[in-house]
Design a protein around this motif. Structure first.
Motif, short mmCIF file in Angstrom:
data_model
loop_
_atom_site.label_atom_id
_atom_site.label_comp_id
_atom_site.label_asym_id
_atom_site.label_seq_id
_atom_site.Cartn_x
_atom_site.Cartn_y
_atom_site.Cartn_z
N ARG A 1 -8.82 4.69 30.81
CA ARG A 1 -9.80 5.61 30.23
C ARG A 1 -9.11 6.83 29.64
O ARG A 1 -8.01 7.20 30.03
CB ARG A 1 -10.79 6.06 31.31
N ARG A 2 -9.80 7.43 28.69
CA ARG A 2 -9.30 8.65 28.07
C ARG A 2 -10.45 9.66 28.00
O ARG A 2 -11.62 9.29 28.02
CB ARG A 2 -8.76 8.37 26.66
N SER B 1 -19.77 4.93 23.39
CA SER B 1 -18.75 4.37 24.28
C SER B 1 -18.39 5.31 25.42
O SER B 1 -17.53 4.98 26.24
CB SER B 1 -17.49 4.04 23.47
N VAL B 2 -19.01 6.48 25.47
CA VAL B 2 -18.74 7.42 26.56
C VAL B 2 -19.41 6.94 27.84
O VAL B 2 -20.61 6.67 27.86
CB VAL B 2 -19.23 8.84 26.19
N THR B 3 -18.63 6.82 28.89
CA THR B 3 -19.15 6.32 30.17
C THR B 3 -19.35 7.42 31.20
O THR B 3 -20.12 7.25 32.14
CB THR B 3 -18.19 5.27 30.76
N GLU B 4 -18.64 8.52 31.05
CA GLU B 4 -18.79 9.68 31.93
C GLU B 4 -18.80 10.93 31.08
O GLU B 4 -18.09 11.01 30.07
CB GLU B 4 -17.63 9.79 32.92
N ALA B 5 -19.56 11.92 31.50
CA ALA B 5 -19.59 13.18 30.75
C ALA B 5 -19.85 14.34 31.68
O ALA B 5 -20.62 14.23 32.64
CB ALA B 5 -20.66 13.13 29.66
N THR C 1 -15.52 11.03 28.60
CA THR C 1 -14.59 9.98 29.01
C THR C 1 -15.05 8.64 28.46
O THR C 1 -16.24 8.30 28.53
CB THR C 1 -14.48 9.93 30.54
N PHE C 2 -14.10 7.87 27.93
CA PHE C 2 -14.45 6.64 27.23
C PHE C 2 -13.31 5.63 27.38
O PHE C 2 -12.22 5.96 27.86
CB PHE C 2 -14.69 6.93 25.74
N PRO D 1 -3.98 19.39 34.52
CA PRO D 1 -4.86 19.79 35.63
C PRO D 1 -6.18 20.40 35.17
O PRO D 1 -7.21 20.24 35.83
CB PRO D 1 -4.00 20.80 36.40
N VAL D 2 -6.15 21.11 34.04
CA VAL D 2 -7.40 21.68 33.50
C VAL D 2 -8.33 20.56 33.06
O VAL D 2 -9.53 20.58 33.35
CB VAL D 2 -7.09 22.62 32.32
N VAL D 3 -7.77 19.57 32.38
CA VAL D 3 -8.58 18.43 31.93
C VAL D 3 -9.12 17.66 33.13
O VAL D 3 -10.29 17.25 33.15
CB VAL D 3 -7.76 17.51 31.01
N ASP D 4 -8.27 17.46 34.13
CA ASP D 4 -8.71 16.73 35.33
C ASP D 4 -9.90 17.42 35.98
O ASP D 4 -10.87 16.77 36.40
CB ASP D 4 -7.56 16.62 36.33
N GLU D 5 -9.84 18.75 36.07
CA GLU D 5 -10.95 19.49 36.69
C GLU D 5 -12.24 19.31 35.89
O GLU D 5 -13.32 19.13 36.46
CB GLU D 5 -10.59 20.97 36.78
N LEU D 6 -12.13 19.34 34.57
CA LEU D 6 -13.31 19.15 33.73
C LEU D 6 -13.87 17.74 33.88
O LEU D 6 -15.07 17.54 34.10
CB LEU D 6 -12.96 19.41 32.26
N ALA D 7 -12.98 16.75 33.74
CA ALA D 7 -13.43 15.35 33.74
C ALA D 7 -13.93 14.92 35.11
O ALA D 7 -14.88 14.13 35.22
CB ALA D 7 -12.31 14.45 33.26
#
Length: 546
Positions: free
Chosen positions: A363-364, A425-429, A398-399, A307-313
């Protein structure tokens, strides 16, 4: 992991782990609409697309018992970049909840049995398996499959175990086997500004001289396992790298002293036990999965709760050419500054992950922390009056893992890929700035150039400060950089003022002779840890016959 099925991959994807969910009717699909499917591997009978179409892009993977590469499911899953095997032949039925791994071996798709935790397994069985893993010898770079299922209950039991003489030695040898190949794979210890081998040698030796006493104070105030649990709660606190260094740098110092003839292998055993056990409990509690190193976990570290990662991403911006360029510039600027701030060391930057990206199965996300940009718990004199815009930064990057033939994060928290341009290769940041009080602010892309410019200004101030130092001052500034490694843990435990942070007389006695000389330092450090006649870097703590 045993192979339990074979099929045709719809495209070249990276290894994917998830839990099976059988989809047999449209109602099964409808019932899943409001659930997080990022770790779900759908098992379906036919290769049609419309059946799974409402959820296809959200799935972690698909196993289809029918179909070919020309099937609609193969085509659309490839477009969504969802790992998919079609025409799959399974050795048996897969029940809902079964953990499986989708992989590709020499172009062929395989389904492997995942690691299914047995919550009924006695804690002593997990303990025996865990210590068996520790004693096992891996491949040429010490990689070995971590095949132990550590439930929360079993982890608590591992944390409570006594570190006996034999277990202490097993752990030290495991660490030595893991460390030696990493030393041979890393870049050379050179710097035009900081005499690296003199300061690295002095710092690890000082860690050996001082850590046992300092750790005893910290551990008595707040046990290592509690510190580890607290540090899992969010990013930009103390990175896994600083935790890793507690055990490894301490043992490096021991080995240098043994090499110099100033310490016997069987001396100060109880101090060694104090430090290694603190590191063991801190690491196990922080990682939470029973592994000790990135290498143990397949060159990953997913210590942050999802959940912490989800909030960041989820706060990320989809990058276009302009914002991608701004991100690369910010990353490069802060990386260069961090290396200077930490005396030509990478310890201020640490990647964790890769984590699944919610709502984007293929994605990761990597979470990259820049831990300290100004005054901080490390209390470095050269940073006391710096005024960066933020005390630290965190990036959620995110890539698409299919962009890389190879991907690993090593024990120094550094990501290596092939091809070697991760940010391309990062598509979102998402970029967050942290203030000294721990509060954070999401930085919009238009602010990234401003932050980079402000950091560049601080970089020049810091550079001039270091450039004005003479050789001895730089050596001891860098030595202090490393030997302050326990300060953030002491601050969290509330005992900073109860510890003497000065460099010990025993360490000071080794300067200028031999550690003002680069060649002597290289000979001692290199021979002790790499060019030795042992299978690893670290000597046994005691003889099994003693």
């Amino acid at each position: 992991m045993s192979v339990i099925g074979k099929g045709t991959p719809s495209y070249t994807f990276t290894r994917t782990t998830g839990r099976v969910r059988n989809f047999r009717s449209p109602q099964d699909v409808i019932e899943s609409l409001d659930t997080d499917l990022g770790s779900t591997i759908a098992l379906v009978a036919s290769g049609g697309t419309t059946f799974l179409s409402p959820i296809l892009g959200q799935l972690g993977g698909i196993v289809c018992l029918d179909g070919t590469l020309r099937s609609h499911l193969a085509i659309v899953s490839r477009e969504f970049e969802v790992p998919c095997l079609v025409g799959t032949d399974l050795t048996g039925e897969l029940a809902d909840g079964t953990e499986i791994v989708l992989d590709i071996d020499d172009g062929a798709g395989v389904v492997r049995a995942g690691a299914e935790p047995d919550s009924t397994a006695p804690a002593q069985d997990v303990s025996a398996a865990w210590w068996s893993y520790v004693r096992r010898v891996g491949d040429e770079i010490a990689v070995k499959d971590f095949d132990v299922q550590v439930t929360p209950e079993a982890l608590d039991a591992l944390l409570a175990e006594e570190l006996t003489d034999d277990r202490l030695d097993d752990l030290v040898q495991h660490m030595g086997r893991a460390f030696k190949p990493e030393m041979t794979r890393r870049s050379g210890f050179t710097s035009e500004l900081f005499p690296m081998l003199p300061y690295m040698s002095l710092s690890v030796i000082e860690d050996f001289h001082s850590y046992a006493e300092r750790i005893a104070v910290i551990d008595a105030a707040v046990p290592a396992e509690e510190l580890g649990r607290r540090l899992r709660e969010g990013p930009n606190r103390v990175s896994p790298l600083w935790i890793w260094m507690i055990g490894y740098h301490y043992l490096c110092g021991r080995e240098c002293l043994i090499r110099m003839g100033k310490l016997g292998r069987d001396e100060r055993r109880e101090e060694i036990r104090t430090v290694v056990d603190f590191w063991r409990r801190l690491t196990l509690a922080h990682r939470g999965d029973g592994t000790l190193d990135y290498k143990d976990a397949g060159f990953t570290n997913r210590y942050l709760p999802q959940p912490v990662v989800d909030e960041l991403a989820d706060a990320g911006t989809v990058l276009d050419p302009a914002t991608s360029k701004a991100l690369k510039r910010l990353n490069a600027t802060v990386s260069g500054y961090s290396f200077l701030y930490f005396c030509d060391s990478r310890v201020g930057i640490c990647d964790s992950g890769p984590y699944p990206r919610r709502g984007a199965a293929a994605r990761r996300t990597i979470v990259r922390d820049y831990l300290s940009l100004g005054p901080s718990a490390w209390a470095y004199p050269w940073a006391e009056d710096l005024e960066p815009p933020f005390a630290g930064l965190t990036m959620a990057l995110t890539f698409d893992p299919a962009s890389f033939r190879e991907f690993e994060i090593n024990d120094w928290g550094t990501t290596f890929t092939e091809p070697d341009q991760l940010l391309a290769s990062v598509t979102e940041a998402a970029v967050f700035g942290y203030r000294a009080d721990g509060s954070r602010e999401l930085l919009p892309p238009e602010a990234w150039p401003e932050v980079a410019a402000a950091i560049s200004k601080q970089h020049m101030t810091l550079y001039q400060r270091f450039a004005a130092m003479d050789r001895r001052e730089r050596i001891f500034a860098a030595t202090r950089m490393y030997t302050s490694g326990l300060r953030p843990f002491a601050a969290l435990a509330g005992v900073t003022d109860s510890i003497d942070w000065s460099i010990s007389d025993d360490t000071l006695a080794l300067y200028p002779e031999p550690f003002d000389d680069d060649d002597q330092a290289a000979a001692i450090f290199g021979t002790a840890l790499v060019a030795n006649d042992m299978p690893g870097s670290f000597s046994p703590v005691h003889s099994r016959d003693s």
